[in-house]
Structures are given as structure tokens and as C-alpha cells.
Enzyme design. Structure first.
Site, PDB file in Angstrom:
ATOM      1  NE  ARG A  54      -1.059  -2.876   2.245  1.00 19.62           N
ATOM      2  CZ  ARG A  54      -0.320  -3.978   2.321  1.00 19.62           C
ATOM      3  NH1 ARG A  54      -0.143  -4.748   1.243  1.00 19.62           N
ATOM      4  NH2 ARG A  54       0.280  -4.338   3.429  1.00 19.62           N
ATOM      5  CB  CYS A  89      -3.892  -2.725   5.865  1.00 18.87           C
ATOM      6  SG  CYS A  89      -2.632  -1.651   5.119  1.00 18.87           S
ATOM      7  CG  ASN A  90      -3.911   1.880  10.536  1.00 22.56           C
ATOM      8  OD1 ASN A  90      -4.613   2.696  11.098  1.00 22.56           O
ATOM      9  ND2 ASN A  90      -3.528   0.762  11.132  1.00 22.56           N
ATOM     10  CB  THR A  91      -1.116   2.047   4.455  1.00 20.63           C
ATOM     11  OG1 THR A  91      -0.242   2.023   5.590  1.00 20.63           O
ATOM     12  CG2 THR A  91      -0.545   2.983   3.417  1.00 20.63           C
ATOM     13  CB  ALA A  92      -5.600  -0.707   2.959  1.00 20.31           C
ATOM     14  CB  THR A 140       3.496   3.061   6.509  1.00 22.62           C
ATOM     15  OG1 THR A 140       2.275   3.568   5.940  1.00 22.62           O
ATOM     16  CG2 THR A 140       3.234   1.731   7.172  1.00 22.62           C
ATOM     17  CE  LYS A 184       4.140  -4.103   5.911  1.00 26.09           C
ATOM     18  NZ  LYS A 184       2.850  -4.817   5.966  1.00 26.09           N
ATOM     19  CB  CYS A 217       1.155   0.905  10.943  1.00 22.93           C
ATOM     20  SG  CYS A 217       1.819  -0.534  10.055  1.00 22.93           S
TER      21      CYS A 217
END
Lengths: 256, 256
Positions: A54, A89-92, A140, A184, A217
Site C-alpha cells: 500500500r 491495514c491502516n494505509t489501505a 508508515t 513485517k 499501522c
């Protein structure tokens, strides 16, 4: 088949896979049970090969939108009867990814409701700390650059978001993505270097005046325990998991 | 969608739910990756309300065979393309449950292959410790009473299975099922009382001459770390997870 099965909960995991596992654990940990059979029917789908990174997408924009892979996961969940799902997923949740994703879901999977993790977090912050203004968040580079948190914690509603300084943001990114020590790749156990970076950056935000900090995140709760701090630390994954439990079986939602 | 997605792995969890999570973690931990996208596509289905307690069924025989709920989970997995799946419960591998389950799968879901956790464990024990005879195992009362381990570790192949004495078996059962301190209700964290019972019963089996011990219930690895012992400790869930990784992506199987 037992007739008392709850409406199926879905977790779109794989973004990253250990974060999906942690989201599922949050569903289990927040359900009141006396035996196995009291736990809620839940499906975790983890198909990371379908979902490009992402952050890379948001920063470089050169690959397929992760929304398509997220939708394929949602399609699979819906095919087996899932009614409520979140993306772990936060970024998503950046509008450039999440808006096309939810648009596809609305159009093609009308029986599936997506619980937005960041909307859930904003609602919880407003409810439990109504006077809160200065709120820090660890995330992120993709989340910072896309401004996704500014979409949810709006200045015109009185929020003042605080980010770590440039070097801190770089270090947080390394704590998540580094091949040598990042969460990760090294999740079980998390490496001390990743953990110490995240603890220190959280303390610095609090020292600069943040009244609360969001672990923005889904990899971060694998490394940081909110109970290590005196200040309120919000975990959007935990909050969304609680929301899912509350939607399908409010009587089973454990007191926080 | 990315064309390089592996044949979908399935985990029939919910028996119990935290054990299913641990099984999924074993898949992640045993996969060689450099980034999220290298992890294998996996679906964990956890519908505990559909699957009555296996031990109660074997001891009392008064309720529906858990095989039907396990099959419903398998059906859902197959509906979204899962090719290989395991059931994350030792007791469910008793022939009275597992035979009707696999018969239904063979008849109605011919594209789904079930990886038998106990067959995998037996094969691994024979391969890595070919001279092994006296093997201890910790399990639920249902597993002991159904004799499932005797079906896999056969006397006529030279195995001599060792069980804890009566009081020990009762205590192990409590460590798994007790509402006050059992792993099924208290998994995160596991209670010290459950953990100490299981450590002590393992040491007693080794002291009585067991050359190795099997953690013969998927809840046990949540409490007992095989590295706490000098003797070999086998975890069937971990072995089955490794087998699934090896089946769909042998090049990604991490060295044990």
C-alpha cells in the site's frame, strides 16, 4: 448446522499477514465466552500475493491499485456468506485505495458491509475523549504521505494531528519494513530494535504534547503494548475488531 | 489478480479458536519471505458454534458428530477454491470423527485434499527418529479414551505409547478445559497454573522413560514451548502446517 451461528465476520488480512492474525486475535480476546462454541464465526482471508504494498502504491503509484486485490478477498468472503468485514491495514484506508475498494464492494457485493477501521477509531476517540485535540500517530510513510489520518481526524472538527519529525518517520518505516529487523519480516518474535524505535517515537510524541497516540499501522500493536504508557494509546485494529463483535453479537462484547 | 498465487491453503480452526490461530501462525513462521507478498494465500475458518466439543462427543456420544460441522467448514473453504486443508484439533482425528468427515469430503468435495495432522506427525517421527519406541503424549480425555494415537503410532510397528497416570490425565484435561484457568477460556495470556501442570506432566513422562513427547492437543503449544525441554517435543499442528507449506510451495519451506 447449528441455527444459532452469528452473521459471519470476515477479516481481510495479509496486509501484512501477522497483522491479520492480530486482528483475529482481537476478535477472540474481545468476546465473552465460557467454551469454544461461544466464540463467533469468523473467517480470516490472507492472500498477500494479490495485494501490492500500500505504501509503495501511494508513494510511487506505479503498480496496480491494492483495491483490486482487497476486492478479490472481499468477493471470496462474500461467496461463503460473510456479512461484515474489515481490512486489517491502516494505509489501505487512504481514500485513493479505500474509496475504489468500497465502491466495488457496494456495486458488486451488496450483502457485505465493510467496517471502516479508521472511522471506527475516530468515533471511539470522540466518544471516550471528547475534549481531545492534540493527537499523535505512528504510521508508515504511505499513511503519512497520503494524509489519510487528516481525512478522519479533521482540523475543522478541532483535531490537531501530530507526526514524528522526518528522522522519526524514517525510523518508524524501518521498524516496519526493514529486512533486517522490521516487523513485517520479523514478527515472531518482534526484534528489540523495532520495538525500541516505536516505544521511543511514542514517548517523543507524548513529550511534545500529544494527549493520546494512535498506533496507525496494524503491525505496530505486534511490538507496542498500550499498557506500557500512562497516556491513552489507541489501536484501530482492536477498535474495529470490537465493532465487528458488537455488530453481530452485542451481548458478547467484552468490557474494555 | 496476480497469476502467481499459490494453491489456496485452508485451516479448519475454531476447535478451539486460539489453536486455529496458532496453526495459522505456524504456516507464517515456516514460510521463507522477504516481504508481505511472499506469504502464502491461506484462509482460516473458525466457526466453533458449528462443531460440538470433540471430547464430549467421544466420551458421551450424546450430541451430533463434530464431523458434520467440520464438513460444513470444509465446504465453505472449497467454495472459494481451497485445495489443501487441515483440521487444527487432535481429538477430531479420532476415527469416529475423522473417518466420516473425510468420507464426506471425498464424496462431495473431490477437489479438496485434507492433510491429516496425525499421519503427518507419525511420518515425521518415523523419519527424524527412526529408532524411537517409547513415546509419551499429552492430550484431552477424549483423545486418550478414543485411542486415536494408538491408531497412528501402532504397536505392531514397534511404538510403545506412554500416557500420564490417571491423576495426570485429569489435570491435563483441567489445564485445557477449566473455566477458571484452562487454556480454552484463558489463552491470551495462558494462566501459570495451566502451564505448570503441562510442564510437570511432560517432565514426568520423560522421567518415566519417554524418549520424546507429543503435544497431542492443539491448545498445548499455546502453553508449552518445546525449547523448554532437552528431549524432542513434537507439535502435530506445526508439522501439519509445514506439510501444507511444502505441498503448495516447497521452495518456501523454512528449514526447521
Amino acid at each position: 448446522m447449528c441455527s444459532s451461528e452469528n452473521p459471519l465476520i470476515g477479516v481481510i488480512g495479509g496486509v501484512g499477514p501477522y497483522a491479520g492474525l492480530d486482528f483475529f486475535r482481537n476478535i477472540l480476546n474481545n468476546t465473552i465466552i465460557a467454551r469454544d462454541q461461544d466464540h463467533l464465526s469468523t473467517v480470516l482471508i490472507s492472500c498477500p500475493a494479490l495485494i501490492p504494498d500500500r505504501t509503495e502504491y501511494l508513494l510511487e503509484n506505479e503498480q496496480e491499485n491494492p483495491a483490486f486485490g482487497m476486492f478479490e478477498c472481499a468477493r471470496r468472503l462474500e461467496a461463503i456468506g460473510v456479512k461484515y468485514a474489515s481490512v486489517a491495514c491502516n494505509t489501505a484506508h487512504s481514500k485513493r485505495i479505500f474509496d475504489p475498494f468500497t465502491a466495488m464492494v457496494r456495486e458488486k457485493l451488496p450483502n457485505l458491509e465493510i467496517v471502516n477501521m479508521l472511522e471506527t477509531c475516530t468515533a471511539q476517540v470522540k466518544k471516550t475523549m471528547p475534549g481531545l485535540r492534540r493527537i499523535g500517530y505512528l504510521a508508515t510513510k504511505g499513511t503519512y504521505a497520503s494524509g489519510v489520518y487528516h481525512e478522519y481526524f479533521r482540523e475543522d472538527e478541532g483535531f490537531s494531528l501530530m507526526e514524528p519529525e522526518f528522522q522519526g518517520r524514517e525510523r518508524i518505516h524501518e521498524a516496519i519494513y526493514s529486512k533486517e529487523f522490521g516487523i513485517k519480516v520479523h514478527s515472531d518474535p518482534v526484534q528489540a530494535k523495532a520495538r525500541s524505535i516505536l516505544l521511543y517515537e511514542t514517548f517523543k510524541l507524548l513529550d511534545r504534547g500529544a494527549e493520546a497516540v494512535i498506533l496507525g499501522c496494524t503491525e505496530l500493536p505486534l511490538a507496542v503494548n498500550p499498557h506500557d504508557f500512562l497516556a491513552p494509546i489507541f489501536d484501530p485494529g482492536k477498535l474495529a475488531a470490537r465493532r465487528l463483535v458488537g455488530l453481530v453479537a452485542p451481548e458478547k462484547l467484552r468490557q474494555d
